[in-house]
Design a protein around this motif. Structure first.
Motif, PDB file in Angstrom:
ATOM      1  N   VAL A  89      -5.875  -2.367  12.233  1.00 19.04           N
ATOM      2  CA  VAL A  89      -6.973  -2.103  11.292  1.00 19.04           C
ATOM      3  C   VAL A  89      -6.921  -0.626  10.901  1.00 19.04           C
ATOM      4  O   VAL A  89      -6.068   0.119  11.368  1.00 19.04           O
ATOM      5  N   SER A  90      -7.853  -0.211  10.086  1.00 19.55           N
ATOM      6  CA  SER A  90      -7.921   1.193   9.660  1.00 19.55           C
ATOM      7  C   SER A  90      -8.052   2.120  10.859  1.00 19.55           C
ATOM      8  O   SER A  90      -8.622   1.730  11.883  1.00 19.55           O
ATOM      9  N   ASP A  91      -7.583   3.356  10.716  1.00 16.36           N
ATOM     10  CA  ASP A  91      -7.763   4.340  11.781  1.00 16.36           C
ATOM     11  C   ASP A  91      -9.239   4.537  12.091  1.00 16.36           C
ATOM     12  O   ASP A  91      -9.598   4.794  13.234  1.00 16.36           O
ATOM     13  N   GLN A  92     -10.083   4.411  11.076  1.00 18.47           N
ATOM     14  CA  GLN A  92     -11.527   4.484  11.284  1.00 18.47           C
ATOM     15  C   GLN A  92     -12.157   3.209  10.739  1.00 18.47           C
ATOM     16  O   GLN A  92     -12.474   3.121   9.556  1.00 18.47           O
ATOM     17  N   PRO A  93     -12.321   2.193  11.585  1.00 12.72           N
ATOM     18  CA  PRO A  93     -12.970   0.963  11.111  1.00 12.72           C
ATOM     19  C   PRO A  93     -14.377   1.266  10.605  1.00 12.72           C
ATOM     20  O   PRO A  93     -15.120   2.020  11.239  1.00 12.72           O
ATOM     21  N   PRO A 129     -25.250  11.886  12.919  1.00  7.57           N
ATOM     22  CA  PRO A 129     -25.911  12.855  12.046  1.00  7.57           C
ATOM     23  C   PRO A 129     -25.328  12.819  10.630  1.00  7.57           C
ATOM     24  O   PRO A 129     -24.150  12.492  10.441  1.00  7.57           O
ATOM     25  N   PRO A 130     -26.136  13.183   9.624  1.00  6.94           N
ATOM     26  CA  PRO A 130     -25.663  13.178   8.235  1.00  6.94           C
ATOM     27  C   PRO A 130     -24.384  13.983   8.017  1.00  6.94           C
ATOM     28  O   PRO A 130     -23.520  13.576   7.246  1.00  6.94           O
ATOM     29  N   GLN A 131     -24.230  15.111   8.688  1.00  7.05           N
ATOM     30  CA  GLN A 131     -23.031  15.941   8.509  1.00  7.05           C
ATOM     31  C   GLN A 131     -21.777  15.171   8.951  1.00  7.05           C
ATOM     32  O   GLN A 131     -20.748  15.204   8.271  1.00  7.05           O
ATOM     33  N   ILE A 132     -21.855  14.455  10.044  1.00  5.75           N
ATOM     34  CA  ILE A 132     -20.720  13.652  10.509  1.00  5.75           C
ATOM     35  C   ILE A 132     -20.505  12.471   9.577  1.00  5.75           C
ATOM     36  O   ILE A 132     -19.366  12.132   9.243  1.00  5.75           O
ATOM     37  N   ARG A 133     -21.591  11.852   9.127  1.00  2.00           N
ATOM     38  CA  ARG A 133     -21.483  10.743   8.173  1.00  2.00           C
ATOM     39  C   ARG A 133     -20.705  11.175   6.936  1.00  2.00           C
ATOM     40  O   ARG A 133     -19.794  10.478   6.478  1.00  2.00           O
ATOM     41  N   GLU A 134     -21.023  12.340   6.406  1.00  5.10           N
ATOM     42  CA  GLU A 134     -20.348  12.818   5.198  1.00  5.10           C
ATOM     43  C   GLU A 134     -18.864  13.079   5.453  1.00  5.10           C
ATOM     44  O   GLU A 134     -18.025  12.790   4.595  1.00  5.10           O
ATOM     45  N   LEU A 135     -18.529  13.609   6.597  1.00  7.14           N
ATOM     46  CA  LEU A 135     -17.118  13.852   6.922  1.00  7.14           C
ATOM     47  C   LEU A 135     -16.352  12.535   7.044  1.00  7.14           C
ATOM     48  O   LEU A 135     -15.206  12.422   6.593  1.00  7.14           O
ATOM     49  N   ILE A 136     -16.975  11.536   7.629  1.00  3.86           N
ATOM     50  CA  ILE A 136     -16.331  10.221   7.744  1.00  3.86           C
ATOM     51  C   ILE A 136     -16.140   9.615   6.354  1.00  3.86           C
ATOM     52  O   ILE A 136     -15.067   9.087   6.044  1.00  3.86           O
TER      53      ILE A 136
END
Length: 190
Positions: free
Chosen positions: A48-52, A118-125
């Motif tokens: 699967v994707s590196d980040q499912p 957190p929103p900052q991590i969400r945006e990076l993902i």
């Protein structure tokens, strides 16, 4: 307290060399079985994707890892696949993992608890980063996914990635401790 006794060295293949995943599986099996354990880590693809990015893809990654471990090293007593993922719900991003434990008869699935990122991590993902890399950037860490993980960083290690996985691995072992209640489950993923 151990629940079951075998008179041989039980071999468990973990579909990862990440010490967090290996230790979680080892601790879970040690808590449930009164045996000498041999844990064999093996690197396999999740398929699967590196980040499912959703529940289904994350579960499929864990299923694939357990199946690939079974293909790589045959004849073990158990195979364990763990896949961490994220899912969006109402504009909030949540992290979790699926754990698959399989033997020669059937496989069992269990999921960790879920926590909001957190929103900052969400945006990076959403910009294409994996969760572990985003954690390292935000928290100024290195290789946190092989240590305490996002949950450890966010809780100041009150709850770590290993603890989170350990609990879910114990839940995935339940059908093997109560085999007579799960005998009709003969599915094995290819």
């Amino acid at each position: 307290m151990p629940l079951t006794r075998f008179d041989y060295r039980m071999k468990i293949v973990v579909a990862s060399k990440n010490p967090v995943k290996v230790n979680a599986i080892l601790k879970s099996f040690s808590a449930c079985f009164d045996d000498a354990l041999e844990v064999v880590p093996v690197t396999v693809s999740s398929g699967v994707s590196d980040q499912p990015m959703d529940e289904d893809e994350t579960l499929q990654g864990a299923i694939n890892r357990a199946a690939e471990a079974r293909n790589e090293i045959q004849g073990a007593d158990f195979y364990a696949g763990i896949e961490g993922g994220v899912a969006l719900h109402n504009d909030r991003l949540f992290a979790f993992a699926w754990i698959v434990i399989a033997n020669h008869e059937f496989e069992s699935h269990a999921r960790t608890a879920t926590f909001e990122l957190p929103p900052q991590i969400r945006e990076l993902i959403f910009s294409g980063m994996e969760l572990g890399d985003a954690d390292d950037l935000v928290f100024n860490q290195q290789n946190s996914k092989q240590q305490n993980g996002a949950v450890g960083l966010l809780t100041s290690d009150r709850l770590t990635r290993e603890i989170l996985y350990h609990q879910a691995a114990m839940l995935a072992i339940i059908p093997f401790l109560n085999r007579e209640l799960y005998v009709e489950r003969k599915q094995l993923s290819k």
